[in-house]
Scaffold this motif. Sequence first.
Motif, mmCIF file in Angstrom:
data_model
loop_
_atom_site.group_PDB
_atom_site.id
_atom_site.type_symbol
_atom_site.label_atom_id
_atom_site.label_comp_id
_atom_site.label_asym_id
_atom_site.label_seq_id
_atom_site.Cartn_x
_atom_site.Cartn_y
_atom_site.Cartn_z
ATOM 1 N N ARG A 154 1.252 -1.047 0.017
ATOM 2 C CA ARG A 154 0.522 -0.085 0.084
ATOM 3 C C ARG A 154 0.344 1.072 0.362
ATOM 4 O O ARG A 154 0.460 2.252 -0.575
ATOM 5 C CB ARG A 154 -1.018 0.038 1.067
ATOM 6 N N VAL A 155 1.822 1.494 0.977
ATOM 7 C CA VAL A 155 2.568 2.706 0.884
ATOM 8 C C VAL A 155 2.912 2.730 -0.364
ATOM 9 O O VAL A 155 3.458 4.296 -1.116
ATOM 10 C CB VAL A 155 3.727 2.300 2.000
ATOM 11 N N VAL A 156 4.497 1.826 -0.768
ATOM 12 C CA VAL A 156 4.467 1.806 -2.440
ATOM 13 C C VAL A 156 3.699 2.511 -3.274
ATOM 14 O O VAL A 156 4.196 2.513 -4.331
ATOM 15 C CB VAL A 156 5.438 0.383 -2.485
ATOM 16 N N SER A 157 2.187 2.187 -3.031
ATOM 17 C CA SER A 157 1.706 1.963 -4.610
ATOM 18 C C SER A 157 1.045 3.915 -4.593
ATOM 19 O O SER A 157 1.238 4.830 -5.252
ATOM 20 C CB SER A 157 0.489 1.687 -4.007
ATOM 21 N N LEU A 158 1.334 4.732 -2.998
ATOM 22 C CA LEU A 158 1.231 6.015 -2.680
ATOM 23 C C LEU A 158 2.664 6.228 -2.703
ATOM 24 O O LEU A 158 2.725 7.445 -3.741
ATOM 25 C CB LEU A 158 1.525 6.603 -1.007
ATOM 26 N N TYR A 159 3.821 6.008 -3.219
ATOM 27 C CA TYR A 159 4.883 6.307 -3.658
ATOM 28 C C TYR A 159 5.067 6.647 -5.428
ATOM 29 O O TYR A 159 5.773 6.775 -5.851
ATOM 30 C CB TYR A 159 6.225 5.872 -3.082
ATOM 31 N N ALA A 160 4.545 5.465 -5.679
ATOM 32 C CA ALA A 160 4.733 4.996 -7.391
ATOM 33 C C ALA A 160 3.659 6.076 -7.674
ATOM 34 O O ALA A 160 3.727 7.339 -8.903
ATOM 35 C CB ALA A 160 3.847 3.781 -7.630
ATOM 36 N N SER A 161 2.304 6.658 -7.051
ATOM 37 C CA SER A 161 1.560 8.097 -7.419
ATOM 38 C C SER A 161 1.836 8.794 -7.031
ATOM 39 O O SER A 161 1.737 10.106 -8.079
ATOM 40 C CB SER A 161 0.105 7.585 -6.440
ATOM 41 N N MET A 162 3.366 9.318 -6.325
ATOM 42 C CA MET A 162 3.325 10.371 -6.044
ATOM 43 C C MET A 162 4.567 10.551 -7.483
ATOM 44 O O MET A 162 4.811 11.948 -7.769
ATOM 45 C CB MET A 162 3.959 10.506 -4.654
ATOM 46 N N ILE A 163 5.403 9.540 -7.478
ATOM 47 C CA ILE A 163 6.751 9.136 -8.623
ATOM 48 C C ILE A 163 5.071 10.022 -10.272
ATOM 49 O O ILE A 163 5.839 11.697 -10.729
ATOM 50 C CB ILE A 163 6.762 8.472 -9.391
ATOM 51 N N GLY A 164 4.565 9.305 -10.072
ATOM 52 C CA GLY A 164 3.701 9.879 -11.674
ATOM 53 C C GLY A 164 2.751 11.512 -11.608
ATOM 54 O O GLY A 164 3.153 11.917 -12.387
ATOM 55 N N LEU A 165 2.769 11.645 -9.829
ATOM 56 C CA LEU A 165 2.214 13.067 -10.119
ATOM 57 C C LEU A 165 3.483 13.863 -10.459
ATOM 58 O O LEU A 165 2.750 14.873 -11.084
ATOM 59 C CB LEU A 165 1.640 13.093 -8.263
#
Length: 558
Positions: A154-165
């Motif tokens: 779940r945390v890595v998903s937030l991390y990945a979304s921050m990269i995309g954003l």
Amino acid sequence: MNKAGQTEQPTAPETPLLPDAPEPDPKRWLALTVLLVATFMDLLDSNIITVAIPSIQRDLGASAVAVQAMTAGYTLSFAVLLITGGRLGDIFGRKRMFLTGVAGFVISSALCAAAQNTEMLVASRALQGLTAAIMVPQVLALIHVTFAPQEVGRVVSLYASMIGLAVVSGPVIGGALVEWSPLDLGWRSIFVVNLPIGVAALAGAAKWMRESRSPHAQRLDIAGMLLAIVGLLLLMLPLTLGRELGWPVWSVVALVAALPVLALFVVHQRRKTRKDGSPLVSLSLFKVRAFSAGIGVQLLFSAIPAGFFLSWTLYLQGGLGWSALHTGLTAIPFSVCVPVVGGLTVRKLFPLYGRYCLFAGALSMLAGVASYAWAADRLGSDMTSWHAVPSMILLGSGMGLLMPPLTALVLREVKPQEAGAASGIINATGQLGAALGVAIIGGIFFSALAGNAGPQADRVLPARTTVVAEQAADVRTCATDSLGQDDLTKVPRSCVTLVEKSDPAKVNAIGSALGEIRTKTFVATYSDTLYWAAAGLVPVAGLLFLLPHHRVRREKTA
């Protein structure tokens, strides 16, 4: 008593609480906010400068070489020091190195904003990259040692979304800051914005973050660090600057020389492991199937988005004449889908379907790239942001399906004491993959751009009866020459001036012809380039089958 009637032994000795696995930090979610903010700040800064380059050139009189050095200096210093930065966190403390990196990033951002000449700006950008290389590896390392295994996805998903954003919002925020120019700062505002964000991150990290380090890696491998820096520099420098400089001889020599230097690094790491067990990179990491296969996927996968968004930005702004703000807003469906699909993936899909989830992500991205190529070819200059929505949804969904579980898989079997080094390798691999994508896909794009200019001119000019034969030849030559350059924001005035002196009445016809040639050339080139990029996702999909499945099997109840 068990079923055999024997007394069961206590289970506590079988699962002792290790020093490397402390009780969950009650402030870990607040600390995560700080880590994500720092990640966003770093990635935003590496992407935001592109839209400010024209303003910097006007203000400081920066040459084309200086402009390249501004971007390459950051990228190179960041990429070559990532592995070392990760190991520094293992040895001296990840929280301490994170605070050091953030503080250095704030100071270097202030120096960038205060730059009075191009030399100072280039040096400050290189310092930014160096401090980011200390800060960024601690993010994944701290996530790995702070959160329970069931929370990491779940945390890595937030991390990945921050990269995309951060990647897609860079041009939007940069364009808005340069155009708005708060406090009359102009381009300097893109660096000033880092100051309050960085100070807030420092305060939050100091208050909420728990310190951690490796109990086993007590010495810094200086020789290994130097070999890694030299080897990565020999590899990254030509990949970053080679295309812009026309692949001079030194760039080819550097690429060839990188191989023996990196091989010597591997030999040294093996000897260092046998000698005192304190290498810069523990090669035993690559014996872990999830880590070694995942790194290979990370390398190839990182190349596709980097190459896609480079050619996409040039196509929309240089070919269709869109503004940086318009271009950034077009990517909103992508930036929305990455966190939404990523969160669903780590919570629901990946536990049920394992690596098939990642395979679906690669196919979704392939479909997104191919569909965009088809739409661009079919619609030409009539392409709008609404036409891009389906492809952007496929791309964002594919990244959400692939990136969060991939990162979690790579880290899953890494020991906590190796978290910093592993994080540095993951980030360095991503940077190397992105450089490869920009070099290869960018090279295909610019080579095809110059090659397509002549044929597109032949299609456009015969239909324009107002352009006489000599002028048509001038326009064809000018189109071919100008489209091969990196400055693609407008048709050079010299191309129109070429015929203006002899026949001013034809200027509008000539300018219109050039604009049409330019658009048609970009459309044809972009479509061809994207089909190559889509083909690059095929080996990514194949490598995914080397990853362990890690699907949760439903056990039958008695």
